[in-house]
Design a protein around this motif. Sequence first.
Motif, PDB file in Angstrom:
ATOM      1  N   PRO B  32     -37.776 -19.247 -68.391  1.00 55.33           N
ATOM      2  CA  PRO B  32     -38.318 -18.330 -69.405  1.00 55.33           C
ATOM      3  C   PRO B  32     -39.765 -17.907 -69.139  1.00 55.33           C
ATOM      4  O   PRO B  32     -40.224 -16.915 -69.691  1.00 55.33           O
ATOM      5  CB  PRO B  32     -38.220 -19.122 -70.708  1.00 55.33           C
ATOM      6  CG  PRO B  32     -37.186 -20.168 -70.456  1.00 55.33           C
ATOM      7  CD  PRO B  32     -37.273 -20.487 -68.998  1.00 55.33           C
ATOM      8  N   PHE B  33     -40.468 -18.648 -68.283  1.00 55.32           N
ATOM      9  CA  PHE B  33     -41.850 -18.256 -67.993  1.00 55.32           C
ATOM     10  C   PHE B  33     -41.919 -16.936 -67.236  1.00 55.32           C
ATOM     11  O   PHE B  33     -42.961 -16.304 -67.177  1.00 55.32           O
ATOM     12  CB  PHE B  33     -42.562 -19.349 -67.186  1.00 55.32           C
ATOM     13  CG  PHE B  33     -43.007 -20.501 -68.035  1.00 55.32           C
ATOM     14  CD1 PHE B  33     -44.187 -20.430 -68.766  1.00 55.32           C
ATOM     15  CD2 PHE B  33     -42.241 -21.649 -68.124  1.00 55.32           C
ATOM     16  CE1 PHE B  33     -44.594 -21.495 -69.550  1.00 55.32           C
ATOM     17  CE2 PHE B  33     -42.638 -22.715 -68.905  1.00 55.32           C
ATOM     18  CZ  PHE B  33     -43.818 -22.639 -69.626  1.00 55.32           C
ATOM     19  N   ASN B  39     -48.032  -7.183 -74.776  1.00 57.87           N
ATOM     20  CA  ASN B  39     -49.348  -7.310 -75.391  1.00 57.87           C
ATOM     21  C   ASN B  39     -49.349  -6.632 -76.765  1.00 57.87           C
ATOM     22  O   ASN B  39     -49.960  -5.595 -76.955  1.00 57.87           O
ATOM     23  CB  ASN B  39     -50.391  -6.669 -74.477  1.00 57.87           C
ATOM     24  CG  ASN B  39     -51.779  -6.831 -75.066  1.00 57.87           C
ATOM     25  OD1 ASN B  39     -52.019  -7.767 -75.838  1.00 57.87           O
ATOM     26  ND2 ASN B  39     -52.669  -5.909 -74.734  1.00 57.87           N
ATOM     27  N   SER B  40     -48.633  -7.212 -77.695  1.00 58.22           N
ATOM     28  CA  SER B  40     -48.622  -6.677 -79.059  1.00 58.22           C
ATOM     29  C   SER B  40     -48.332  -7.818 -80.022  1.00 58.22           C
ATOM     30  O   SER B  40     -47.557  -8.721 -79.717  1.00 58.22           O
ATOM     31  CB  SER B  40     -47.533  -5.607 -79.191  1.00 58.22           C
ATOM     32  OG  SER B  40     -47.323  -5.332 -80.559  1.00 58.22           O
ATOM     33  N   LYS B  43     -43.340  -7.876 -82.373  1.00 59.61           N
ATOM     34  CA  LYS B  43     -42.241  -7.878 -81.404  1.00 59.61           C
ATOM     35  C   LYS B  43     -41.430  -6.589 -81.512  1.00 59.61           C
ATOM     36  O   LYS B  43     -41.431  -5.923 -82.537  1.00 59.61           O
ATOM     37  CB  LYS B  43     -41.302  -9.039 -81.695  1.00 59.61           C
ATOM     38  CG  LYS B  43     -41.913 -10.424 -81.572  1.00 59.61           C
ATOM     39  CD  LYS B  43     -40.813 -11.449 -81.852  1.00 59.61           C
ATOM     40  CE  LYS B  43     -41.350 -12.863 -81.872  1.00 59.61           C
ATOM     41  NZ  LYS B  43     -40.240 -13.824 -82.014  1.00 59.61           N
ATOM     42  N   SER B  60     -24.049 -12.633 -79.066  1.00 59.42           N
ATOM     43  CA  SER B  60     -24.513 -12.377 -77.714  1.00 59.42           C
ATOM     44  C   SER B  60     -25.724 -11.439 -77.727  1.00 59.42           C
ATOM     45  O   SER B  60     -26.726 -11.687 -77.043  1.00 59.42           O
ATOM     46  CB  SER B  60     -23.345 -11.788 -76.915  1.00 59.42           C
ATOM     47  OG  SER B  60     -23.735 -11.396 -75.637  1.00 59.42           O
ATOM     48  N   SER B  62     -27.705 -11.126 -80.248  1.00 55.76           N
ATOM     49  CA  SER B  62     -28.761 -11.892 -80.903  1.00 55.76           C
ATOM     50  C   SER B  62     -29.455 -12.819 -79.904  1.00 55.76           C
ATOM     51  O   SER B  62     -30.680 -12.939 -79.876  1.00 55.76           O
ATOM     52  CB  SER B  62     -28.145 -12.678 -82.058  1.00 55.76           C
ATOM     53  OG  SER B  62     -29.029 -13.621 -82.554  1.00 55.76           O
ATOM     54  N   GLU B  63     -28.665 -13.485 -79.074  1.00 60.02           N
ATOM     55  CA  GLU B  63     -29.239 -14.395 -78.085  1.00 60.02           C
ATOM     56  C   GLU B  63     -30.010 -13.619 -77.012  1.00 60.02           C
ATOM     57  O   GLU B  63     -31.087 -14.040 -76.580  1.00 60.02           O
ATOM     58  CB  GLU B  63     -28.134 -15.252 -77.446  1.00 60.02           C
ATOM     59  CG  GLU B  63     -28.571 -16.146 -76.299  1.00 60.02           C
ATOM     60  CD  GLU B  63     -29.518 -17.270 -76.682  1.00 60.02           C
ATOM     61  OE1 GLU B  63     -29.813 -17.437 -77.884  1.00 60.02           O
ATOM     62  OE2 GLU B  63     -29.986 -17.976 -75.774  1.00 60.02           O
ATOM     63  N   ARG B  66     -33.292 -12.779 -78.476  1.00 56.44           N
ATOM     64  CA  ARG B  66     -34.147 -13.966 -78.533  1.00 56.44           C
ATOM     65  C   ARG B  66     -34.765 -14.249 -77.165  1.00 56.44           C
ATOM     66  O   ARG B  66     -35.949 -14.558 -77.041  1.00 56.44           O
ATOM     67  CB  ARG B  66     -33.312 -15.155 -78.994  1.00 56.44           C
ATOM     68  CG  ARG B  66     -34.108 -16.411 -79.257  1.00 56.44           C
ATOM     69  CD  ARG B  66     -33.206 -17.521 -79.768  1.00 56.44           C
ATOM     70  NE  ARG B  66     -32.516 -18.196 -78.704  1.00 56.44           N
ATOM     71  CZ  ARG B  66     -32.894 -19.366 -78.164  1.00 56.44           C
ATOM     72  NH1 ARG B  66     -33.956 -19.987 -78.648  1.00 56.44           N
ATOM     73  NH2 ARG B  66     -32.219 -19.917 -77.199  1.00 56.44           N
ATOM     74  N   ARG B  67     -33.960 -14.136 -76.123  1.00 48.58           N
ATOM     75  CA  ARG B  67     -34.440 -14.448 -74.771  1.00 48.58           C
ATOM     76  C   ARG B  67     -35.510 -13.443 -74.322  1.00 48.58           C
ATOM     77  O   ARG B  67     -36.332 -13.737 -73.470  1.00 48.58           O
ATOM     78  CB  ARG B  67     -33.271 -14.405 -73.787  1.00 48.58           C
ATOM     79  CG  ARG B  67     -32.237 -15.477 -74.039  1.00 48.58           C
ATOM     80  CD  ARG B  67     -32.300 -16.534 -72.964  1.00 48.58           C
ATOM     81  NE  ARG B  67     -31.504 -17.699 -73.308  1.00 48.58           N
ATOM     82  CZ  ARG B  67     -31.758 -18.912 -72.838  1.00 48.58           C
ATOM     83  NH1 ARG B  67     -32.776 -19.108 -72.018  1.00 48.58           N
ATOM     84  NH2 ARG B  67     -31.022 -19.934 -73.180  1.00 48.58           N
ATOM     85  N   ALA B 302     -20.496 -15.813 -70.955  1.00 49.92           N
ATOM     86  CA  ALA B 302     -21.907 -16.135 -70.716  1.00 49.92           C
ATOM     87  C   ALA B 302     -22.625 -14.973 -70.040  1.00 49.92           C
ATOM     88  O   ALA B 302     -23.819 -14.762 -70.256  1.00 49.92           O
ATOM     89  CB  ALA B 302     -22.024 -17.414 -69.877  1.00 49.92           C
ATOM     90  N   ILE B 305     -24.947 -12.327 -71.901  1.00 51.03           N
ATOM     91  CA  ILE B 305     -26.389 -12.475 -72.207  1.00 51.03           C
ATOM     92  C   ILE B 305     -27.251 -11.686 -71.218  1.00 51.03           C
ATOM     93  O   ILE B 305     -28.011 -10.810 -71.639  1.00 51.03           O
ATOM     94  CB  ILE B 305     -26.801 -13.975 -72.268  1.00 51.03           C
ATOM     95  CG1 ILE B 305     -25.872 -14.788 -73.165  1.00 51.03           C
ATOM     96  CG2 ILE B 305     -28.258 -14.117 -72.709  1.00 51.03           C
ATOM     97  CD1 ILE B 305     -25.852 -14.424 -74.614  1.00 51.03           C
TER      98      ILE B 305
END
Lengths: 509, 509, 509
Positions: B32-33, B39-40, B43, B60, B62-63, B66-67, B302, B305
Amino acid sequence: MKNIISIKDLSIAEIDEIMNGAEDMQKIIADPFLLKKINSPLKSKITLFFAESSTRTRGSFSEAARRLNFDCYEISGAEATSLSKKESLADTARMFASKNQGADIIAVRTNTEGAPRFIAEILDKMNCETAIINAGDGMNQHPTQALLDLFTISKYFGRKNIPDLTIGFMGDLAYSRVAHSDLLLFRLLGVKKIRLVSMPEAKIQAKYKDGFTEIIESEDIKTLSDCDVVIALRVQEERYTDPMKRETIKGKFRITPKNINLFKKEAIIMHPLPNPINTGEIDPCLYNYNKGPKVIVHEQAANGIPIRMQILNKSYQERQFKNNNQTASTVELEKIREESAKECLEKQRNKKMEFFRPINPETGTGIIIDHLPLGQGIIVQSLLEKTIGNDILPIHTIKGVLSGKYGKKDVIIIENNCLILENNDLLATISLKYGERTTLHLVKDKMYRKFKLNPPIIIKKLLACPNPNCVTNHEPESTTCFHNKFPDLGIVECAYCEREFPSEDLKPI
Amino acid sequence: MKNIISIKDLSIAEIDEIMNGAEDMQKIIADPFLLKKINSPLKSKITLFFAESSTRTRGSFSEAARRLNFDCYEISGAEATSLSKKESLADTARMFASKNQGADIIAVRTNTEGAPRFIAEILDKMNCETAIINAGDGMNQHPTQALLDLFTISKYFGRKNIPDLTIGFMGDLAYSRVAHSDLLLFRLLGVKKIRLVSMPEAKIQAKYKDGFTEIIESEDIKTLSDCDVVIALRVQEERYTDPMKRETIKGKFRITPKNINLFKKEAIIMHPLPNPINTGEIDPCLYNYNKGPKVIVHEQAANGIPIRMQILNKSYQERQFKNNNQTASTVELEKIREESAKECLEKQRNKKMEFFRPINPETGTGIIIDHLPLGQGIIVQSLLEKTIGNDILPIHTIKGVLSGKYGKKDVIIIENNCLILENNDLLATISLKYGERTTLHLVKDKMYRKFKLNPPIIIKKLLACPNPNCVTNHEPESTTCFHNKFPDLGIVECAYCEREFPSEDLKPI
Amino acid sequence: MKNIISIKDLSIAEIDEIMNGAEDMQKIIADPFLLKKINSPLKSKITLFFAESSTRTRGSFSEAARRLNFDCYEISGAEATSLSKKESLADTARMFASKNQGADIIAVRTNTEGAPRFIAEILDKMNCETAIINAGDGMNQHPTQALLDLFTISKYFGRKNIPDLTIGFMGDLAYSRVAHSDLLLFRLLGVKKIRLVSMPEAKIQAKYKDGFTEIIESEDIKTLSDCDVVIALRVQEERYTDPMKRETIKGKFRITPKNINLFKKEAIIMHPLPNPINTGEIDPCLYNYNKGPKVIVHEQAANGIPIRMQILNKSYQERQFKNNNQTASTVELEKIREESAKECLEKQRNKKMEFFRPINPETGTGIIIDHLPLGQGIIVQSLLEKTIGNDILPIHTIKGVLSGKYGKKDVIIIENNCLILENNDLLATISLKYGERTTLHLVKDKMYRKFKLNPPIIIKKLLACPNPNCVTNHEPESTTCFHNKFPDLGIVECAYCEREFPSEDLKPI
């Protein structure tokens, strides 16, 4: 002002503070970097408890919360309904509140009128900081909608010109909480000219018409032709149980390309939406109409975001305040005679009266409630038992005593006990129901004193609200509260559902 | 490509861009890094408007949101359904859009076909940036599912080998939007060999079979034995109103330990899920089958996503673009004669015709629509009134004029008005319906000109879509749009629901 | 302990670790800055899958997640229900799990008993890290509620004094998973004195009463007068299908101002809520009662937050662990005779027996299952076919062989195949059903060996759970598992629904 429950609670200064705050919020919407960062790893939390369905108001609160970087937790629709059916609203509110599930603010929509006020009081009693926002309570109020309507109108005409506008309403006014809140707000701000167009079945209640200088009601859409602002309102279908009536009202008033030119060219036409397909009050093809009156329904809807941001912001800032609406019953005994027991006894003997028979005024103590209307003695006795208890004995309830002034009357004599003088709920209730004629006689310390009851201001606990949909008729922890709004007319107003009733309609609980 | 509405809209380059982007997203899922920080303080926001129930696609999206560190607002199930019933889809979309409730992207699932395209156009018209993603519209399309299916297949066989694969479908193909989108996608990518196994009641429409070299249809699961990829599809129970029919189709095709070996050892078996208990197309005990064909349904799921992350990412990046699908009706008038009024009049006199009787070609102006089929004159007249208005007067609609070529015909003569030449919607409609025989005669400026109508390309506004489930039959703000897909066959395609119809099935609105 | 599924799985040390952790969480609630920051741009994710309605437990998990800075995804109510109807729970869990939709933790509430354990096993099998928390499974368990009840009681009486408390339950004990989990927890912690007050129709099952020294059951609320802790429980209306029965139970036991003084002055009165309006077990006017026993229902509810925070925290920390509940059937063959084939044959001849007729003990191989109850031979044969397969041939199933000891018996002779000795599921099943009398005779390598079957410990796969609501009767991927809890009484316990049954009630699948 921690809670936003009714337009009634707001002052002009507070309203203008909200309007100005909403302007600031619009700047934050345009540039999110302007939002002040809160120095906490935990966001503020708003819980949306929507026991009546809504997507527009709910989505608007949700977006406002997001823009303020609040957490938003939503319980709505069938879930929320079954929730408040299974347990009391009080318990539901306690569940969501900050001490339990962390809500700093609860926005509540409910079918039960007065519920937001009741919930706010419950949380106040447990010293909970959670603020309450009324997102619509039955047919009563929808204050955040009224505030966003004002914000929208101000953008077109300027806040200071509001009092001079002619504002018209069209549609179902009987059941529209938007109309109710709007009218209370416009009256407060000094609007004078109002037009009201509706079917006879859907006319607005008298109380909302008070205070305007020039009000015209009709069933003809042409009545709106001199309005600067026209507010169209949806038929509240769900509130018409008679399907025939519902059908006659639906689609009756509709603004279309054919009739739009009867409005003033500079007029703005508003609608809180939804504007149902085919039966809605505004033909969608007018959304982009640019040859005269402006249909600004989507602009109006968008104004919900800055208004609700400011309301959330304000409620959060002031959430630690306690409300001061924990009023007591207020009534005043006015002494109309005072004399020594001896003197008093003397007089009675002269008149051959045996007024105090059970009480020896020279040695005893007690109270006589005199001049109760015939048959009301046992009702007052039962109120006595509810408030003072069952053990004020002996107590004499005498039915049908001859009275010079009232023909036959009831009298209650209480020996050895003067506690009712300290029970304001009881005194206010007796005063409201029988105050004009009833007198109280106090025998104590070898003195005799006679009182009359002045009209009460607030009457709590002992009388039921005649509105079956009032929260006080649903919640086991609730108590009633009435304001003696027009003593001369015998009209009281329920502090919760805000409806007015003749005081004779109030029955003991 | 701001919106993802139909596979039809995508180019191979765009598809490959999505595939490559999804690879990058898989890296972000693993670490995830790698996600670039925006820059706000606010979101990006996706609103999931799911008027048809879904948990898998919704979860799916929604996830994926989130990611990507997007905010995700969900309206679904009964709530979303009642929403679109109470108000138009257009109003609902406007409510969610960025100018109102802040959605940068709306993913929409609806029972109404063509709704996502309609909504996208509505938002475009109001210059709203919000992007639209089709998460399934009725029986029409489910493009994100098709893209994830492609992504899954590419992992097994390599993107460049796709054209050489044999791909089979099994189950309910008539109502499966997944099959529809998959087939459009595979055709675009050059797949040649397709196998289709279904019950006769659930066969796929002809249009989805076009363009493949080798297509085999059957009711026998063995037809799939040479497939590299088998895509099993659920019976769309909710679309079969006849319960008997539903039961005969359910559980008809099922891959079990007993028949799995009829498939190629290297085959992969896919299913968009859910795979209903007991009646599902794949016996769950095959999920871990490792002796031959691989059942990869959970791996496939999967892959939703990264694909949806990339689609969200792309739609967000390109949200400021305007779509260019605001096409106009297109039709061409071909001049087939031109002469001076005098000359023309002369000729007629010689032939003893009185063609222009109401119009004096030397002094007047006007148009004659000639050779309309018998009885169609009044229909064209009503189209004229709808487009040009009621005040083109005088207008003569003459029924049953004798014609050398067509027996009896209708003729319309419009005096003093040539506006129809500028109305492409009208001309395209006349051309589509009667173009082959109809001629237009223009008298103006002492000149006479005769035109024939070439076949139109796009026909808008005046003809209704015969699909009752098409969005254009539900939304008051919608207009119809047809592509004259196969002029020689007389087949048009609705630009919204994407269904094909014989042009004679199109009736004036 | 990655998963929290049943109080049965917990040790005292683990419970105390949760209690201590919850204390730390309370500090974080008071000061959010104490929460340790996770160094990842992606938050941990909990998915709430609530197929039975809940707002209280769900809201509590949601708030706990928020306080820990977890993402929380909710699927509940009608949506969640239709979800698990359309597809198997296993597929639903896989959909939510970390490899698909990213849930690090799934909190699951379901009507099906044993579902959380089943789901945990399914995810374990696919090496998925996702942890499972049981948020209530049918009438079985509600472990997080029990832990918060313990946390609440400990605050009043001290953790170390728990064993000495007298704890009473009141209400619907038959169907209350809270009562079940509470009692298992109190027994584990060494509580001795329990009082149980309920209607005869709603009495608790025997198994929950085991292990307490002093247990009093009655239908009289006065039985609770010596309790330190009173736990009132709601009537589980939804579980009573007979409306008459439901009505007789509802509102039967209610603590009111009139009877509160029968409790000890120092007692605390708890209720997991909701406490339904009018029929609830506690009159709301007692919430602020301060003259004796304390009604602490809202304080108790608030304790759900730190407890669930600690459980989420712990489950997340330990999510990479594999569970060890993948037990096999366990049973032991005890050799009771061994001799050479020759010797054995000799003996039989002496006794004039023809025991091995189909098998020549000197040259052949095989197994005889002897002393099966009359008529059970074909049942065992079918079990053999299910486990070893259809091709163990020849196999002789002989019905009604004369037996000295048992009158008539069944015998099975299997030639050339000894595989059943390696199939523990089969042996354990035979042992449980017929173990006391059944003997196995093995002929192999010119040796004869006779075995008896010792009582099995775990019996898997071949016997169905008699509870129709057990997850093993619903899920195609599930297998059954029983613990031979009281071999002497012939009582087994299902490892999933945790109910006890006489072993004769278990039928082959």
